[in-house]
Every structure is written in C-alpha cells, then in structure tokens.
Design a protein around this motif. Sequence first.
Motif, PDB file in Angstrom:
ATOM      1  N   ASP A 335       0.584  -0.968   0.444  1.00 49.60           N
ATOM      2  CA  ASP A 335       0.035   0.014  -0.145  1.00 49.60           C
ATOM      3  C   ASP A 335       0.629   1.933  -0.161  1.00 49.60           C
ATOM      4  O   ASP A 335       0.604   2.282  -0.035  1.00 49.60           O
ATOM      5  CB  ASP A 335      -0.993   0.205   1.448  1.00 49.60           C
ATOM      6  N   ARG A 336       1.761   0.675   0.230  1.00 50.09           N
ATOM      7  CA  ARG A 336       3.061   1.830   0.563  1.00 50.09           C
ATOM      8  C   ARG A 336       3.986   2.064  -1.074  1.00 50.09           C
ATOM      9  O   ARG A 336       4.499   3.443  -0.625  1.00 50.09           O
ATOM     10  CB  ARG A 336       3.549   2.150   1.890  1.00 50.09           C
ATOM     11  N   HIS A 337       4.562   1.170  -1.145  1.00 56.47           N
ATOM     12  CA  HIS A 337       5.493   0.840  -2.692  1.00 56.47           C
ATOM     13  C   HIS A 337       5.356   0.224  -3.387  1.00 56.47           C
ATOM     14  O   HIS A 337       4.370  -0.788  -2.938  1.00 56.47           O
ATOM     15  CB  HIS A 337       7.202   1.103  -1.827  1.00 56.47           C
ATOM     16  N   GLY A 338       5.522   0.261  -4.790  1.00 56.82           N
ATOM     17  CA  GLY A 338       5.376  -0.728  -5.734  1.00 56.82           C
ATOM     18  C   GLY A 338       5.998  -2.281  -5.499  1.00 56.82           C
ATOM     19  O   GLY A 338       6.904  -2.609  -4.314  1.00 56.82           O
ATOM     20  N   VAL A 339       5.255  -3.099  -6.223  1.00 62.35           N
ATOM     21  CA  VAL A 339       5.498  -4.679  -5.781  1.00 62.35           C
ATOM     22  C   VAL A 339       7.306  -4.961  -6.521  1.00 62.35           C
ATOM     23  O   VAL A 339       7.665  -4.227  -7.306  1.00 62.35           O
ATOM     24  CB  VAL A 339       4.898  -5.059  -7.029  1.00 62.35           C
ATOM     25  N   SER A 340       7.406  -6.167  -5.297  1.00 64.14           N
ATOM     26  CA  SER A 340       9.112  -6.141  -6.049  1.00 64.14           C
ATOM     27  C   SER A 340       9.535  -6.773  -7.488  1.00 64.14           C
ATOM     28  O   SER A 340       8.854  -7.532  -7.352  1.00 64.14           O
ATOM     29  CB  SER A 340       9.584  -6.211  -4.322  1.00 64.14           C
ATOM     30  N   ALA A 341      10.549  -6.842  -7.750  1.00 59.93           N
ATOM     31  CA  ALA A 341      10.713  -7.165  -9.113  1.00 59.93           C
ATOM     32  C   ALA A 341      10.714  -8.777  -8.330  1.00 59.93           C
ATOM     33  O   ALA A 341      10.601  -9.886  -9.981  1.00 59.93           O
ATOM     34  CB  ALA A 341      12.276  -6.877  -9.432  1.00 59.93           C
ATOM     35  N   ALA A 373      -8.060  -1.113  -2.474  1.00 57.83           N
ATOM     36  CA  ALA A 373      -7.481  -1.222  -3.152  1.00 57.83           C
ATOM     37  C   ALA A 373      -6.940  -1.645  -4.157  1.00 57.83           C
ATOM     38  O   ALA A 373      -6.814  -2.802  -4.437  1.00 57.83           O
ATOM     39  CB  ALA A 373      -6.257  -0.479  -2.822  1.00 57.83           C
ATOM     40  N   GLN A 374      -6.924  -1.348  -5.709  1.00 58.68           N
ATOM     41  CA  GLN A 374      -6.919  -2.199  -6.678  1.00 58.68           C
ATOM     42  C   GLN A 374      -6.004  -1.930  -7.725  1.00 58.68           C
ATOM     43  O   GLN A 374      -6.236   0.063  -8.428  1.00 58.68           O
ATOM     44  CB  GLN A 374      -8.106  -2.885  -7.462  1.00 58.68           C
ATOM     45  N   ARG A 375      -4.567  -2.020  -8.130  1.00 57.06           N
ATOM     46  CA  ARG A 375      -4.210  -1.746  -9.726  1.00 57.06           C
ATOM     47  C   ARG A 375      -3.736  -3.104 -10.014  1.00 57.06           C
ATOM     48  O   ARG A 375      -3.473  -3.987 -10.018  1.00 57.06           O
ATOM     49  CB  ARG A 375      -2.865  -0.910  -9.414  1.00 57.06           C
ATOM     50  N   THR A 376      -3.397  -2.654 -11.509  1.00 50.96           N
ATOM     51  CA  THR A 376      -2.988  -3.707 -12.416  1.00 50.96           C
ATOM     52  C   THR A 376      -1.630  -3.424 -13.203  1.00 50.96           C
ATOM     53  O   THR A 376      -1.678  -2.339 -13.682  1.00 50.96           O
ATOM     54  CB  THR A 376      -3.823  -3.516 -13.768  1.00 50.96           C
ATOM     55  N   LEU A 377      -1.038  -4.475 -13.232  1.00 48.88           N
ATOM     56  CA  LEU A 377       0.470  -4.135 -14.062  1.00 48.88           C
ATOM     57  C   LEU A 377       0.533  -4.731 -15.151  1.00 48.88           C
ATOM     58  O   LEU A 377       0.223  -6.076 -15.257  1.00 48.88           O
ATOM     59  CB  LEU A 377       1.522  -5.004 -12.869  1.00 48.88           C
ATOM     60  N   GLN A 378       1.134  -4.616 -16.094  1.00 49.85           N
ATOM     61  CA  GLN A 378       1.170  -4.793 -17.443  1.00 49.85           C
ATOM     62  C   GLN A 378       2.681  -5.344 -17.568  1.00 49.85           C
ATOM     63  O   GLN A 378       3.401  -4.279 -18.001  1.00 49.85           O
ATOM     64  CB  GLN A 378       0.318  -4.620 -18.465  1.00 49.85           C
ATOM     65  N   VAL A 379       2.850  -6.555 -17.955  1.00 52.02           N
ATOM     66  CA  VAL A 379       4.752  -6.811 -18.192  1.00 52.02           C
ATOM     67  C   VAL A 379       4.724  -7.001 -19.368  1.00 52.02           C
ATOM     68  O   VAL A 379       3.403  -7.903 -19.588  1.00 52.02           O
ATOM     69  CB  VAL A 379       4.732  -7.818 -17.125  1.00 52.02           C
ATOM     70  N   ARG A 380       5.374  -6.512 -20.033  1.00 51.82           N
ATOM     71  CA  ARG A 380       5.640  -6.382 -21.719  1.00 51.82           C
ATOM     72  C   ARG A 380       7.407  -6.794 -21.381  1.00 51.82           C
ATOM     73  O   ARG A 380       8.392  -6.237 -21.225  1.00 51.82           O
ATOM     74  CB  ARG A 380       5.325  -5.055 -22.014  1.00 51.82           C
ATOM     75  N   GLY A 381       7.144  -7.192 -22.641  1.00 53.58           N
ATOM     76  CA  GLY A 381       8.626  -7.707 -23.292  1.00 53.58           C
ATOM     77  C   GLY A 381       9.273  -6.972 -24.771  1.00 53.58           C
ATOM     78  O   GLY A 381       7.798  -6.069 -25.528  1.00 53.58           O
ATOM     79  N   PRO A 382       9.697  -7.169 -25.850  1.00 54.68           N
ATOM     80  CA  PRO A 382      10.044  -6.890 -26.923  1.00 54.68           C
ATOM     81  C   PRO A 382       9.321  -7.616 -27.506  1.00 54.68           C
ATOM     82  O   PRO A 382       9.029  -6.577 -29.009  1.00 54.68           O
ATOM     83  CB  PRO A 382      11.748  -7.241 -27.213  1.00 54.68           C
TER      84      PRO A 382
END
Length: 412
Positions: A335-341, A373-382
């Motif tokens: 809730d305070r920082h981004g999702v770790s790698a 809270a809800q958020r969506t992460l989109q992970v893209r590659g080449p």
Amino acid sequence: MPDRTPVRLGEYESTLLETGQLTSRDVDRLHALQTRGCLTLTRERTGWRLKADATVGVLVLDRVRVVITPKFAIPGEQLMCWLAYALGTPVPATARRWASGPDGYADLVAAALVEECERLLRQGLRRDYVRHRSIEPVLRGRLDVAAQATRRYGQLDQLHVRTFDREANIWDNRVLGSALKAALGLTSSPDLARALHGVAGAFPQAPTPAAALRALDHTTYTRLNARYRPTHTWARLVLRGGGVTDLLTNQGTTADGLLLAMPALWEAVVRRLGTEAAGPRGGHAVPGGSGVGITVRGDLGNASTFRPDLLLSLPGPDTAHRKLLPVDAKYKRYDRHGVSAADVHQLLTYSSGYASADAPTAVLVHPQPGGYAQRTLQVRGPKGLLGTLHVLGIDTRTPPEQAAVWIGSVLR
C-alpha cells in the motif's frame, strides 16, 4: 509465577535488553526462535538487541515478558476476527473483553479458550467408557482370573477386577485441561487468570503438553464430539505456542509463549477469502494447487517444486472450458511502495504455468488497513505482453466476510 519485567514492542520493531535481563537459557531459546524466523537476537556492547519480525504475541522468559503487538496490517482489536476467520471457527464474544488488554493477542486466545470451555461445561462434558484395573472387596465388572490366581493365590478376600466406567477423564477433555494450564502461565491479567484457574479445575489433564498435542493430532470428530472442535482449535493454538498446522509449525516454539507468524496467517486468510469469493461465480479452489505444481529440474541437488498459495478454477467464456487463476498472498507494505521485482517474477511464473497462454493472469493480495485498493500491472517484453498482474489491497479494518464480497466483485 515470578514477577518479570514487561517489554513491549511492535512487529518489525526492536528494543535493547540489558545483559542481566537475559539468562543463558533465554539466549538459547531466543536463538532457536531466530532460526524459525520469529525474531532476531544480536549481541551489542551494552546488551542484547531483540528485533521482532512479522510476529505478534507474548514470550515469557526467565526475567522478562516480551509482548509483540500488531503494528502493520491488522489492528489489535481486529486480530481476533481475522484469526478466527483463518481457523474457520466462530469468534467468542467474551474474548472481546480483553481486546485492549496489556497482552493483546495472548489474552484474546486465552479468553476464547475459557469461553469455549465454559460452554462445554454448561452442556456437560463428554463421557466415555474407560478401562480400569483395581482391587475391590466385592465383584465389579469382570474378574481378572489370571491376576487373582497369580497374586492372591485363590484367596477371595480381595478381588482383582477389570471395569469399564463412563467418566470425563478422556482425551477430548484432557487436552483442554493441559491447554488451560498452559494459558494460565501466559496471561498477566488477574481477571483472566482467575477465570482460567476456575475453569481448569473442572477438566482432567494430559500427562504432558506433548501428549496432549499428539492426542489432538489424532483426534477424529464424529457426532459424539463434534461440539469440541472449536474448543480444540483454541487449545491447539495455545499448546503449539501460537502455531497450528497451517499457521506456523507443527513443533511450535521452543520458549514459553504464544507467537503467531503474521505472513502465515495472511496466507490462510487469503486462501479462504479467494475460495469464498469464487463460489458465487461457479468457481472453486483447486486442491493441492493442481497436482505437482511448477517443477525445476536439472539443477544441482533435488528438483524443487513451488505453487501459488491459492489456485482458483473459474468458468471460462464458454461452459465447456474453465480457466485457472493463480492467487498469491503477500504480507508486505504494497500500500506504500511498488511490487518488488522478485514478486513480479514469481507472479509471472505462476501466470505462465497455470493461466491460459492467450491471457496470462495472476493475482497478488496484500493487507491494506483503511480501505480497499486495486491496481493492474502489465508486464511487457520486446515481443509484447508477458502477463497481467492484479494487485488487490484488502481493508483489514473491516470484517473478513465483507472483504470476500469485495474480492468477488473484482473477480467478475
């Protein structure tokens, strides 16, 4: 119980203890807890630095009494609701009387045990037939012919008999007597200690706490003892030092205390939340995470296998096919920082291994006091989209049942 210096800290906080406050036995016990990830003990010039990890509860040492309160995710007054939800047992109303007590979590569990034991006493303790061997002046039960012949040499002034009498001194009750005694040593509340002492006198005790735990592990519930299940749940928590099979370790802790690993609690909560949220949509949890899980082979040593905390089977676009949705619980400050790698990589692996290839998706659930809270992460590659990760924050200040409804609305 001797007077002990109270030491209070929150999870992830640390405190400095003087050298004389810890005995050598305390140091050994704390190091044993450190190997299990409950806390960290380091030697400093002026004493010992004790740091709590994601752990709450009470730890009774020889000279100090350490109380670790929840600070991060679940407020103290709500901890009992979420703990009972994870265990699948009702929240005893009486336990709320100690919600703001000095020992917090430990007093709550002890109060829950007292209330459930009082309920059993009002209903009447279960009795069963117990075999006894005794010497009686008159015949009761069956005559032990072998003992009579070899020990009394045929004399009949005293009879060796074997009887079966219905009594309350059975394992269902013994484990509760042992748990009440263990809880008595954990609380510092005079009122709660008085209640524990009063109830404990009505229950027989097992020879040792270890014997009580073995009996609990082998207990099978039928219509005769089904009403004991909630009481045994709290007894198991006390006797294991805060852990149950799905929440900590089978061995419990090595020091007298009642410690709860919050990440394990959160995983149990998320498993139930996701399962209940998927039910109205025609979904269900896949037992065991769909067989063998994701396996890594070919490396040094044995093959490793890992799977998500929860795998849901949900209806697909058509009735002939279903889709799998991996869900992972993270007890972190997302809730305070981004999702770790590292967590992104883990969720991408789950989505690739379980979800459909055309729409690789995974869900991460974390605690977030004060709102959803809800958020969506989109992970893209080449070459395009690698996966979609839904990050859901659960408001832990609300009842768990409300959180399940919210997750169900998000999964639509």
